[in-house]
Enzyme design. Structure first.
Site, PDB file in Angstrom:
ATOM      1  N   TRP A   1      35.057  27.331  40.127  1.00 45.79           N
ATOM      2  CA  TRP A   1      35.384  26.301  40.619  1.00 45.79           C
ATOM      3  C   TRP A   1      33.296  26.300  41.694  1.00 45.79           C
ATOM      4  CZ3 TRP A   1      34.089  27.635  45.901  1.00 45.79           C
ATOM      5  CH2 TRP A   1      35.236  28.908  46.432  1.00 45.79           C
ATOM      6  N   ASN A   2      33.029  27.680  41.452  1.00 44.42           N
ATOM      7  CA  ASN A   2      31.686  27.780  42.447  1.00 44.42           C
ATOM      8  C   ASN A   2      30.722  27.350  41.856  1.00 44.42           C
ATOM      9  OD1 ASN A   2      32.392  29.890  40.900  1.00 44.42           O
ATOM     10  ND2 ASN A   2      31.080  31.879  42.417  1.00 44.42           N
TER      11      ASN A   2
ATOM     12  N   LYS B   1      39.114  25.235  29.797  1.00 42.51           N
ATOM     13  CA  LYS B   1      40.475  25.371  31.547  1.00 42.51           C
ATOM     14  C   LYS B   1      38.945  25.182  32.339  1.00 42.51           C
ATOM     15  CE  LYS B   1      43.004  26.743  34.281  1.00 42.51           C
ATOM     16  NZ  LYS B   1      42.394  25.674  35.751  1.00 42.51           N
TER      17      LYS B   1
ATOM     18  N   GLY C   1      38.816  35.278  39.883  1.00 41.35           N
ATOM     19  CA  GLY C   1      39.249  36.517  40.978  1.00 41.35           C
ATOM     20  C   GLY C   1      40.018  37.605  39.738  1.00 41.35           C
TER      21      GLY C   1
ATOM     22  N   GLU D   1      34.693  38.698  33.917  1.00 44.15           N
ATOM     23  CA  GLU D   1      33.708  38.489  35.329  1.00 44.15           C
ATOM     24  C   GLU D   1      34.554  38.076  36.388  1.00 44.15           C
ATOM     25  OE1 GLU D   1      31.956  37.839  38.189  1.00 44.15           O
ATOM     26  OE2 GLU D   1      30.647  35.864  36.781  1.00 44.15           O
TER      27      GLU D   1
ATOM     28  N   GLY E   1      35.730  40.033  40.658  1.00 43.00           N
ATOM     29  CA  GLY E   1      35.542  39.813  42.144  1.00 43.00           C
ATOM     30  C   GLY E   1      33.944  41.014  42.700  1.00 43.00           C
TER      31      GLY E   1
ATOM     32  N   CYS F   1      30.088  34.844  43.115  1.00 42.52           N
ATOM     33  CA  CYS F   1      30.925  36.873  43.277  1.00 42.52           C
ATOM     34  C   CYS F   1      29.871  38.256  43.569  1.00 42.52           C
ATOM     35  CB  CYS F   1      31.129  36.677  41.378  1.00 42.52           C
ATOM     36  SG  CYS F   1      29.522  36.151  40.026  1.00 42.52           S
TER      37      CYS F   1
ATOM     38  N   GLU G   1      36.487  41.840  49.643  1.00 43.77           N
ATOM     39  CA  GLU G   1      35.382  40.712  49.377  1.00 43.77           C
ATOM     40  C   GLU G   1      35.476  39.062  49.790  1.00 43.77           C
ATOM     41  OE1 GLU G   1      33.874  38.675  45.177  1.00 43.77           O
ATOM     42  OE2 GLU G   1      36.212  38.984  45.640  1.00 43.77           O
TER      43      GLU G   1
ATOM     44  N   GLU H   1      27.949  39.416  30.045  1.00 39.36           N
ATOM     45  CA  GLU H   1      27.036  37.517  29.675  1.00 39.36           C
ATOM     46  C   GLU H   1      25.510  37.856  29.525  1.00 39.36           C
ATOM     47  OE1 GLU H   1      30.523  34.870  30.225  1.00 39.36           O
ATOM     48  OE2 GLU H   1      30.432  35.634  32.226  1.00 39.36           O
TER      49      GLU H   1
END
Length: 482
Positions: free
Chosen positions: A152-153, A176, A228, A249, A251, A283, A384, A463
């Protein structure tokens, strides 16, 4: 409270059509009584329909000329860029960031899509050998249905980091979104899907059970996940029975090392963006800062003075330095970490100010915190935080600080701060991380020419760049004897 009939309904996108069953309310993390959207509640059956739609669309999309795929996806990049004005305020109201952060998400998403797509023609060109004995062609072919699960970030750019290489190489996609920020992302994906054959791009909403059904579906050939580390382990488990290719990808606990020759003001001008952007919920945010013991007092005082100027409030308030945390679970986690730190030998400083104290308890707001006189082994240094909390740790020499920087299960990003470029480069090469930045550590440190990802428990794969494209294809070697 926003009334039910004034909010968008966000359904699943399956086979080119929007569909939905039950809906759940999505609330603004900065105004908890405000319903931002109603989002479809997905099931394993919805996942199966979406994957089968993608599987049916795969042969046609795979056989579409690369030039045509590139054309369609470059048009999609323009749609992403052009959607920021309309959708960035909605994104603020669902993920809790400030407006410029949401706008940056769309801009970075469009740039990522455009950049990855532009690499495809050269990348997909076969490597061929023709000699007296044989003709050989090594060709890159798509894997099939790709499942992508995004957080969501920064949902737009993190989606485009998966969508771009997946689709341009000829795969089809089922995505998703996070249940905490699905609305703006789905609306822009609906625009993109309208320009593609039905089934090439699909979206299914839901919680962890939907993600598990998607990553474990037998027709899915690749899973790409950002989130996470604990959930990443579950993704690995769900893909094992069918030996799927994965990109993870995960934490990070990114260290920033201040060397003894660094200019304090110059460092603070840049490093604080890497700490508190998105309320620290990134992240690759700076999660721990190492300062030479002889300069600790000076640096800590200067940093605290800067942080005390921050104002925290709703993301659509132009005065806000940063907004609330995104969800209740993360809010409680950060508060728990602060409580443990408060009861330790470290000095916990709550700084900044509340923009609207009367509505403070109607959102997941946390003021910025600086932790002074803290040990390298303290929980606030080792875990974290994913919140507006930064520990400052004193070190004695370079050997010690390199050892401490690498003493983590994570290895996403890192940074070195110095006025000596060669000294910075030498230290950067000793750090265990997917990326190390010198004199930067925020969005301005990123470059689309750099592969992005982590080592150790920060992930698998990369990525961006043609390295990302490689993860979405198989090498098919063909040899004809003469």
């Amino acid at each position: 409270m926003t009334t039910q009939d004034t909010v968008p309904q966000i359904g699943h996108l399956i086979g080119g059509e929007m569909s939905a069953g039950d809906f759940r309310d999505l609330h603004d993390p900065g105004r908890l009584d405000d319903v931002v959207a109603q989002v479809a509640v997905g099931t394993a059956e919805d996942v199966d329909r979406a994957v089968r739609a993608a599987h049916a669309a795969f042969p046609g999309w795979r056989d579409t000329p690369v030039s045509e795929r590139v054309r369609k996806l470059l048009a999609a990049a323009e749609l992403v860029a052009g959607s920021a004005g309309e959708l960035a305020p909605l994104l603020v109201r669902e993920h809790g960031g400030v407006l410029w952060e949401a706008q940056a998400d769309f801009a970075l998403g469009a740039g990522t899509l455009q950049n990855n797509v532009s690499l495809a023609k050269d990348f997909l060109r076969p490597v061929q050998f023709d000699d007296a004995q044989s003709f050989i062609s090594v060709e890159k072919v798509p894997r099939g249905v790709v499942a992508a699960i995004v957080p969501w970030n920064m949902p737009v750019v993190l989606t485009m980091m998966k969508l771009a290489p997946a689709l341009v190489t000829g795969n089809t996609l089922v995505l998703k979104p996070s249940p905490f920020a699905p609305a703006a992302l789905t609306l822009v994906l609906e625009k993109i899907a309208a320009g593609l054959p039905p089934g090439v791009l699909n979206v299914v909403h839901g919680e962890g059970d939907v993600g598990a059904a998607l990553s474990g579906h037998p027709l899915v050939r690749k899973v790409v996940f950002t989130g996470g580390t604990a959930t990443g382990r579950k993704v690995i488990e769900s893909t094992a029975p069918t030996i799927k290719n994965i990109t993870l990808e995960l934490g990070g606990n990114d260290p920033a090392i201040i060397l003894d020759d660094a200019d304090t003001d110059a460092v603070l001008d840049r490093i604080l963006k890497g700490v508190f952007t998105r309320s620290g919920q990134i992240c690759f945010a700076v999660k721990r800062v190492y300062v030479p013991r002889g300069r600790y007092q000076e640096f800590a005082d200067a940093l605290c003075d800067r942080v005390d100027e921050y104002a925290v409030g709703h993301g659509l308030d132009q005065r806000a330095s940063f907004g609330p945390l995104n969800n209740e679970a993360q809010y409680k986690k950060v508060l728990g970490l602060l409580e443990r730190t408060r009861n330790s030998s470290a000095t916990l400083l709550e700084l900044g100010r509340k923009l609207d104290p009367s509505s403070w308890d109607n959102g997941y707001y946390v003021l910025p915190h600086v932790v002074r006189d803290v040990e390298h082994t303290a929980p606030v240094s080792c875990e974290e935080q994913f919140g507006p909390v930064i520990p400052l740790i004193a070190y004695d020499d370079e050997e010690q600080v390199v050892s401490w920087a690498n003493d983590s299960e994570y290895g996403l990003c890192s940074s070195v701060w110095t006025t000596d470029p060669e000294r910075g480069l030498a230290m950067a090469r000793r750090i265990e991380a997917g990326s190390t930045f010198i004199n930067s550590h925020s969005f301005d440190a990123l470059d689309l020419r750099m592969p992005f990802g982590g080592v150790k428990q920060s992930g698998i794969g990369r990525e961006w760049t043609d390295t990302a494209l490689s993860a979405y294809v198989e090498d098919h070697a063909i040899r004809r004897l003469k």
